[in-house]
Design a protein around this motif. Structure first.
Motif, PDB file in Angstrom:
ATOM      1  N   GLU A  87       0.798  -1.748   0.589  1.00 45.71           N
ATOM      2  CA  GLU A  87       0.202  -0.069   0.269  1.00 45.71           C
ATOM      3  C   GLU A  87       0.805   0.600  -0.292  1.00 45.71           C
ATOM      4  O   GLU A  87       0.593   2.229   0.254  1.00 45.71           O
ATOM      5  CB  GLU A  87      -0.622   0.138   1.081  1.00 45.71           C
ATOM      6  CG  GLU A  87      -1.799  -1.049   1.457  1.00 45.71           C
ATOM      7  CD  GLU A  87      -2.732  -1.256   0.036  1.00 45.71           C
ATOM      8  OE1 GLU A  87      -2.885  -0.191  -0.043  1.00 45.71           O
ATOM      9  OE2 GLU A  87      -3.724  -2.415   0.008  1.00 45.71           O
ATOM     10  N   SER A 114      -3.474  -6.774  -1.997  1.00 41.98           N
ATOM     11  CA  SER A 114      -3.154  -4.920  -1.972  1.00 41.98           C
ATOM     12  C   SER A 114      -3.025  -4.315  -2.750  1.00 41.98           C
ATOM     13  O   SER A 114      -3.253  -5.063  -4.103  1.00 41.98           O
ATOM     14  CB  SER A 114      -1.649  -4.993  -1.175  1.00 41.98           C
ATOM     15  OG  SER A 114      -0.989  -5.999  -1.954  1.00 41.98           O
ATOM     16  N   THR A 115      -2.679  -3.155  -3.077  1.00 44.73           N
ATOM     17  CA  THR A 115      -3.075  -2.265  -4.162  1.00 44.73           C
ATOM     18  C   THR A 115      -1.931  -2.563  -5.408  1.00 44.73           C
ATOM     19  O   THR A 115      -2.257  -2.963  -6.450  1.00 44.73           O
ATOM     20  CB  THR A 115      -3.173  -1.131  -3.523  1.00 44.73           C
ATOM     21  OG1 THR A 115      -4.409  -0.333  -2.661  1.00 44.73           O
ATOM     22  CG2 THR A 115      -3.131   0.319  -4.682  1.00 44.73           C
ATOM     23  N   SER A 336       2.695   2.279   7.425  1.00 42.82           N
ATOM     24  CA  SER A 336       2.052   2.131   6.279  1.00 42.82           C
ATOM     25  C   SER A 336       1.835   3.280   5.376  1.00 42.82           C
ATOM     26  O   SER A 336       0.962   3.922   5.990  1.00 42.82           O
ATOM     27  CB  SER A 336       1.006   1.352   5.692  1.00 42.82           C
ATOM     28  OG  SER A 336       0.617   0.797   4.431  1.00 42.82           O
ATOM     29  N   THR A 338       0.551   5.694   3.088  1.00 46.04           N
ATOM     30  CA  THR A 338      -0.250   5.394   2.196  1.00 46.04           C
ATOM     31  C   THR A 338      -0.304   7.140   1.683  1.00 46.04           C
ATOM     32  O   THR A 338      -1.296   7.019   0.553  1.00 46.04           O
ATOM     33  CB  THR A 338      -1.529   5.433   2.629  1.00 46.04           C
ATOM     34  OG1 THR A 338      -1.924   5.809   4.023  1.00 46.04           O
ATOM     35  CG2 THR A 338      -1.380   4.022   2.752  1.00 46.04           C
TER      36      THR A 338
END
Ligand code: AGP
Length: 340
Positions: A87, A114-115, A336, A338
């Motif tokens: 992410e 996840s992305t 994370s 983001t």
């Protein structure tokens, strides 16, 4: 991570998730690895492994910088995005930049679905399990092993012999037991870390395969202890940083038993001559040298970084503990990242 992925018979790995057959794997002429922070440093370990085993030009770049320099995306380059969380915004943007310009990108990602995992054309899941603490540790070891398997696959469709492939497969199989041995040395690492915690600033040095290990060492140390730590190629000391060496500034030197051992020992001698304190992370057969010594088991030279990285993580952990830091949640950092 390794289970079901190693092929003894043909000295290679099975990485079906890459979605790339032998002909496609052969068509790439170079590899570009993109990641942030520690994932970027492991990417440098990966680039070295790919160059050594597959004899393809490979390098790693900070994903956070990548798209801002309007990178040239080449059709015969394999792009590899590496991320624990999957992410990290900077890495995800780098993936999109590659794809927007028609490049092919695979992921080395821990978090399933996840992305980054979804946006890549294929990849290798790390299967490191959930990683909660901000400082990435076990995921990094898995990334390095993932790169070793990728290097093996790229190597075996090129000039890496079956014997050399089998040598690396055997080395990979030895790693879990050897990691246990490194962990068993934790009490001694904790003692040394307690002394390092008192220093206001530290150097981490290494060369070639060991330089990304040194970078990761400095990164972990500052992340969890809030002490200043800097990594240098041991070869660069005399070009500047040696001026800082005195009894106040300790150096953690990564000295594998390889073709550069003698040169590394030369750098240690230069530090010692200036009264610098030394902690040497090394292999059992490296001759005794100045400083406190932490040894890790020897593996194949290409795989040595996987084991050398573990004591430096433990060292950062124990130094932070001595200083009473919140190790799982260091100040100013998120697990994370983001946002840009
Ligand atoms: C590692 O200890 C750091 N917390 C940080 O450098 C991290 O590796 C980086 O932010 C990348 O994270 P990712 O692997 O989830 O993409």
């Amino acid at each position: 991570m390794l289970r079901g992925r190693l092929d003894d018979r043909f000295g290679t790995a099975r990485l079906d998730g890459l979605n790339l057959g032998p002909r496609e794997l052969r068509s790439f002429r170079r590899v570009k690895i993109l990641g942030c922070g520690s994932a970027y440093y492991v990417g440098q370990i990966g680039a070295q492994l790919i160059e050594e085993l597959a004899r393809m030009p490979a390098d790693a770049e900070a994903a956070s910088e990548f798209r801002y320099r309007n990178p040239v995306i080449e059709p015969d380059t394999l792009y590899v995005a590496v991320s624990q969380s999957g992410e990290t915004a900077d890495t995800a943007f780098a993936v999109r930049e590659v794809k927007r310009k028609g490049g092919q990108v695979v992921g080395l990602v821990n978090v399933v679905g996840s992305t980054i995992a979804r946006e890549c054309d294929g990849g290798i899941y790390l299967h490191a399990g959930p990683e909660i603490a901000v400082a990435s540790t076990k995921a990094l070891t898995h990334m390095a092993i993932g790169f070793a398997m990728l290097a093996l696959v790229l190597g075996r469709v090129r000039d890496l012999s079956i014997t050399d492939g089998q040598r690396i497969v055997a080395g990979l199989k030895e790693l879990p037991g050897q990691i246990e041995q490194v962990l068993a040395g934790e009490p001694r690492i904790a003692e040394i870390a307690a002394e390092l915690a008192a220093a206001r600033s530290l150097f981490f040095i290494g060369r070639v395969r060991a330089f990304p290990v040194a970078r990761e060492g400095a990164q972990k140390f500052k992340e969890v202890t809030y002490r200043h730590a800097e990594a240098y190629q041991a070869s660069e000391l005399k070009h500047g940083p040696l001026a800082l060496i005195d009894e106040e500034l300790p150096t953690v030197a990564i000295v594998p038993d390889d073709e550069l051992t003698d040169r590394n020992l030369g750098a240690i001698e230069q530090i010692r001559a200036r009264s610098g304190r030394l902690v040497v992370i090394t292999h059992p057969d490296v001759p005794q040298c100045e400083g406190q010594r932490i040894t890790v088991p020897k593996n194949e030279r290409e795989l040595d970084p996987v084991l050398l990285v573990i004591p430096i993580q433990l060292m950062a952990y124990h130094a932070a503990r001595c200083l009473g830091r919140d190790i799982d949640k260091p100040r100013n950092l998120a697990k994370s990242v983001t946002v840009e």
